[in-house]
Design an enzyme around this catalytic site. Structure first.
Site, PDB file in Angstrom:
ATOM      1  N   CYS A 128       0.843  -1.187   0.000  1.00  0.00           N
ATOM      2  CA  CYS A 128       0.000   0.000   0.000  1.00  0.00           C
ATOM      3  C   CYS A 128       0.885   1.246   0.000  1.00  0.00           C
ATOM      4  O   CYS A 128       1.932   1.280   0.656  1.00  0.00           O
ATOM      5  CB  CYS A 128      -0.951   0.095   1.191  1.00  0.00           C
ATOM      6  N   LYS A 148       5.807  -4.478  -4.099  1.00  0.00           N
ATOM      7  CA  LYS A 148       7.261  -4.299  -4.029  1.00  0.00           C
ATOM      8  C   LYS A 148       7.795  -4.508  -2.611  1.00  0.00           C
ATOM      9  O   LYS A 148       8.864  -5.054  -2.421  1.00  0.00           O
ATOM     10  CB  LYS A 148       7.624  -2.893  -4.514  1.00  0.00           C
TER      11      LYS A 148
HETATM   12  C1  F6R Z   1      11.711 -10.220  -7.064  1.00  0.00           C
HETATM   13  C2  F6R Z   1      11.470  -9.371  -5.927  1.00  0.00           C
HETATM   14  C3  F6R Z   1      11.194 -10.007  -4.603  1.00  0.00           C
HETATM   15  C4  F6R Z   1      12.007  -9.281  -3.519  1.00  0.00           C
HETATM   16  C5  F6R Z   1      11.627  -9.810  -2.125  1.00  0.00           C
HETATM   17  C6  F6R Z   1      12.471  -9.172  -1.049  1.00  0.00           C
HETATM   18  O1  F6R Z   1      11.897  -9.504  -8.247  1.00  0.00           O
HETATM   19  O2  F6R Z   1      11.482  -8.168  -6.041  1.00  0.00           O
HETATM   20  O3  F6R Z   1      11.467 -11.366  -4.597  1.00  0.00           O
HETATM   21  O4  F6R Z   1      13.352  -9.484  -3.777  1.00  0.00           O
HETATM   22  O5  F6R Z   1      10.293  -9.563  -1.877  1.00  0.00           O
HETATM   23  O6  F6R Z   1      12.297  -7.793  -1.019  1.00  0.00           O
HETATM   24  P1  F6R Z   1      13.369  -6.845  -0.369  1.00  0.00           P
HETATM   25  O7  F6R Z   1      14.606  -6.948  -1.195  1.00  0.00           O
HETATM   26  O8  F6R Z   1      12.748  -5.486  -0.443  1.00  0.00           O
HETATM   27  O9  F6R Z   1      13.597  -7.322   1.027  1.00  0.00           O
END
Ligand code: F6R
Length: 592
Positions: free
Chosen positions: A2, A587
């Site tokens: 969100c 994300k």
């Molecule tokens: C794949 C992707 C996810 C993140 C995962 C961890 O393209 O973006 O697999 O890598 O959700 O997220 P962070 O790096 O923000 O801890």
């Protein structure tokens, strides 16, 4: 998960400023969106517009003038995807509007208490309870106290932003989910957002709200408070080095392809920012008895690659997906260094793993891209990766920057920092030359040959194993094709049954000691009818097609992975997927 955005200032188009801001936060959730505002002309109610569906496909209808507005883009948790469940959620009188990022774990309990007061619910969300709780408190308290006390009663990781008609102010609170405040240079406009790129167009002067901090913004200015004591605290304003172009597509049709193409630059940049911290972590590693690398998704593959880089530098380490770390946390102690890897710095499973490791006395080093995050605050040392804002949901440039830092770290421990810096510089140059139209045309040609296939396999070994995992994930995320990755060694132990005539099999390889073994696996796949696509710095008679990548010893995996990023992108476009916002993903995964 969100996206939150609020604006208070001198402009008369606050709803549009907010609408454009939440468009830039859409990567945090794209099930629905909404904007609410207080019109310049006196009104008895807060006005709002909210819709299910992606904001990128929508228009804001209102042209009403307003100087104060807030908006939200939703990743649904409680309540399905519908107009009613879109934020903002108003109180019964329409005098306050609430937007929310997180989960109110005790919302049922709070709702039961509230039901005695005959509130009218219009949605199935946990958020709406917050609006009615504030409405009740407002009978006896001012807006600041009502919002702060309500926020204190919520269990879970949450950030809220509340628009109040009577005082024409916005009150926001943070606990576990991010909110950053933006101050324009003249001190006349204020922005609140889940992430900086949303307001980078206006300012790079920020204060990252800490957990337990709240903010009250009105025409007369801004004040930051400790929520519990309600005492005012001083803003810690920082000027970030992020540029406006970081938050724009810069002529590319999608952020994803822009970010893929930025990598020769971002890899170089991330290699140049951490010398002192790298030395500090290197000393810590040398003193430690155990090193553990953790992360989720793509970051977990970076953690696995880190294990190979470390081993090549004669450092022993373990790695875990952060979501599977808890049973092993008890083996940490004061001689353990946990290296957590994350783009967002807010991933719930990684945060939980860090906290657990710390309970047992481990030192935590976090390799992170976003700034002002929870991970930054709870870690002992931060290695920022400096990739700049990554806006496409799928991780690309943050991932190669994580690889860069891990490689540099392993070489720093080996006292080969200068060698590593030169190697990264060379990598950046080679990638820049290689990532040209010829490469894109080759990949597009390949995509046309294989885009009707529903299953693909990706094989690698040693460093090309995490490379293969990441390659497969990029294809899955952006094209929705089932792309499964295996270490070449696994093939004969069952996987080979899956290979049928013309099944695309990508072979990720380097000029390394396992090259021949990997080529034997390619031959075995070919013998079963697989269509063998080599992704490597060499040609081979085992390959039916080849995408040549720069030959750079351990760093060959960078090019090999970038082929996977580009393939995912072009396959996705061809199949009508949205490269920046793949279905069902967010994300920043701030919930367990
Ligand atoms: C794949 C992707 C996810 C993140 C995962 C961890 O393209 O973006 O697999 O890598 O959700 O997220 P962070 O790096 O923000 O801890």
């Amino acid at each position: 998960m969100c996206g939150i955005f609020a604006y208070i200032g001198t402009r008369d188009d606050a709803p549009s400023v907010v609408f454009e801001g939440i468009k830039l936060l859409e990567y945090r959730g794209y099930d629905s969106w909404g904007v609410s505002y207080i019109p310049n002309i006196k009104s008895k109610k807060i006005m709002f517009e909210k819709h299910s569906g992606k904001i990128g496909d929508s228009f804001l209808k209102t042209t009403i003038k307003s100087k104060i507005a807030l908006g939200h883009t939703r990743w649904a948790t409680h309540g399905g995807v519908s107009d009613e469940n879109a934020h903002p959620h108003l109180d019964c009188k329409g005098e306050i509007a609430v937007i929310h990022n997180g989960i109110v774990e005790n919302y049922q309990e709070l709702k039961v208490k509230l039901s005695k007061n005959n509130h009218i619910y219009k949605s199935e969300t946990d958020t709406e309870v917050i609006s009615h709780l504030i409405e009740d408190r407002l009978k006896t308290s001012d807006i600041k106290t009502s919002v702060f006390d309500t926020f204190e009663s919520l269990i879970g990781s949450n950030a809220i932003c509340v628009l109040d008609l009577k005082t024409e102010s916005v009150v926001a609170c943070r606990n576990g989910s991010p909110i950053v405040v933006g101050f324009d240079e003249k001190g006349k406009q204020y922005f609140l957002a889940s992430d900086v790129p949303a307001f980078l167009k206006y300012t790079n002067k920020v204060h990252f709200l800490e957990d337990g901090e709240g903010v009250v913004v009105s025409k007369s200015g801004i004040k930051i408070f400790d929520i519990k004591s309600k005492k005012e605290i001083k803003a810690k304003i920082k000027k970030l080095d992020w540029q406006l172009e970081d938050a724009e597509k810069g002529g590319y049709p999608y952020f994803l392809v822009k970010e893929i193409n930025e990598q020769p630059k971002t890899i170089l940049k991330s290699s140049l920012i951490n010398k002192d911290e790298l030395d500090k972590v290197s000393r810590l590693i040398k003193k430690s008895k155990k090193i553990v690398l953790i992360g989720c998704g793509t970051a977990s593959y970076a953690a696995l690659a880190g294990k190979y880089f470390f081993s090549n530098s004669n450092i022993q380490s373990e790695n875990y997906g952060a979501y599977e770390f808890l049973p092993f946390a008890k083996f940490c102690n004061k001689d353990t260094v946990v290296i957590a890897i994350s783009q967002s710095g807010e991933t719930a499973d990684t945060l939980i793993a860090i906290k657990e490791a710390k309970k047992y006395g481990a030192k935590v080093v976090t390799i992170v891209n976003a700034r002002g995050t929870t991970m930054e605050r709870i870690s002992d040392i931060i290695l920022p990766i400096g990739a700049g804002p990554e806006i496409a949901v799928v991780s690309t440039k943050a991932m190669t920057a994580q690889f860069t830092i891990l490689y540099l770290l392993s070489k720093t421990v080996e006292n080969k920092y200068n060698f590593a810096i030169n190697s990264i510089e060379n990598l950046s140059k080679k990638l820049k030359l290689w990532m040209n139209q010829k490469l894109f045309d080759e990949i597009i040609k390949l995509v046309k040959e294989i885009d009707m296939q529903e299953h693909m396999y990706v094989i690698g070994k040693n460093l090309n194993y995490p490379g293969a995992l990441e390659f497969g994930l990029k294809i899955k995320e952006t094209s929705y094709i089932h792309a499964e990755s295996f270490t070449a060694g696994e093939l004969k132990h069952g996987v080979i049954t899956l290979i049928q005539k013309d099944t695309p099999c990508f072979i990720l390889a380097s000029n390394d000691i396992v090259k021949n073994e990997v080529l034997s696996s390619a031959a075995e796949l070919k013998a079963r009818g697989g269509y063998i696509i080599g992704v490597a710095p060499f040609e081979s008679s085992e390959f039916d097609a080849t995408i040549l990548t720069p030959d750079l010893e351990d760093l060959t995996i960078f090019g090999n992975i970038i082929v996977g990023q580009l393939l995912g992108y072009y396959l996705g476009i061809g199949r009508g997927a949205d490269p920046d916002k793949p279905r069902n993903l967010a994300k920043s995964v701030t919930v367990k």
